[in-house]
Design a protein around this motif. Structure first.
Motif, PDB file in Angstrom:
ATOM      1  N   MET A  26      20.136  30.664   2.209  1.00 39.31           N
ATOM      2  CA  MET A  26      18.982  30.281   1.402  1.00 39.31           C
ATOM      3  C   MET A  26      18.054  29.374   2.198  1.00 39.31           C
ATOM      4  O   MET A  26      16.833  29.566   2.213  1.00 39.31           O
TER       5      MET A  26
ATOM      6  N   SER B   6      16.132  31.168   4.868  1.00 35.43           N
ATOM      7  CA  SER B   6      15.122  32.079   4.308  1.00 35.43           C
ATOM      8  C   SER B   6      14.003  31.330   3.589  1.00 35.43           C
ATOM      9  O   SER B   6      13.104  31.948   3.032  1.00 35.43           O
TER      10      SER B   6
ATOM     11  N   ILE C  69      14.337  29.513   0.889  1.00 33.08           N
ATOM     12  CA  ILE C  69      14.559  29.489  -0.558  1.00 33.08           C
ATOM     13  C   ILE C  69      14.927  28.079  -0.980  1.00 33.08           C
ATOM     14  O   ILE C  69      15.772  27.443  -0.360  1.00 33.08           O
TER      15      ILE C  69
ATOM     16  N   GLU D  24       8.986  37.231  -2.890  1.00 33.67           N
ATOM     17  CA  GLU D  24       8.993  37.486  -1.449  1.00 33.67           C
ATOM     18  C   GLU D  24      10.270  38.199  -1.031  1.00 33.67           C
ATOM     19  O   GLU D  24      11.338  37.961  -1.563  1.00 33.67           O
ATOM     20  N   GLU D  25      10.120  39.075  -0.035  1.00 33.13           N
ATOM     21  CA  GLU D  25      11.264  39.772   0.547  1.00 33.13           C
ATOM     22  C   GLU D  25      12.037  38.803   1.432  1.00 33.13           C
ATOM     23  O   GLU D  25      11.441  37.964   2.095  1.00 33.13           O
ATOM     24  N   VAL D  26      13.354  38.947   1.444  1.00 35.62           N
ATOM     25  CA  VAL D  26      14.214  38.109   2.276  1.00 35.62           C
ATOM     26  C   VAL D  26      14.889  38.992   3.304  1.00 35.62           C
ATOM     27  O   VAL D  26      15.438  40.046   2.971  1.00 35.62           O
TER      28      VAL D  26
ATOM     29  N   LEU E  98      17.943  39.164   5.749  1.00 35.76           N
ATOM     30  CA  LEU E  98      19.233  38.511   5.992  1.00 35.76           C
ATOM     31  C   LEU E  98      19.783  38.844   7.353  1.00 35.76           C
ATOM     32  O   LEU E  98      19.592  39.798   7.941  1.00 35.76           O
TER      33      LEU E  98
END
Length: 77
Positions: A17, A20, A22, A73-75, A77
């Motif tokens: 998170m 990214s 978040i 939003e796209e994450v 990984l």
């Protein structure tokens, strides 16, 4: 249970998170985001949705927009 114990259990998820971008407090806005999606699905106008959610959750319309944008939003990984 101590804070450290919970952090240890959640460490990998917290790392992902954080990497990214978040925010850990975003869990509070999941219900609002789901309401937004339902309202869009029902063809409600964007301005109406922003006003409705701002009133319901007692935050500004610009905060609603910012939160919804962040959660959309796209994450990677």
């Amino acid at each position: 249970m101590k804070v450290i114990d919970l952090v240890k259990i959640s460490m990998e998820a917290l790392k992902m998170m954080s990497n990214s971008g978040i925010k850990t407090g975003d869990w509070k806005h999941v219900k609002m985001y789901e309401e937004y999606l339902d309202m869009r699905k029902n063809c409600e106008k964007f301005r109406y949705i922003m006003a409705y959610l701002a009133e319901k959750y007692k935050i500004s319309e610009s905060s609603v927009k910012r939160i919804l944008k962040r959660l959309s939003e796209e994450v990677i990984l």
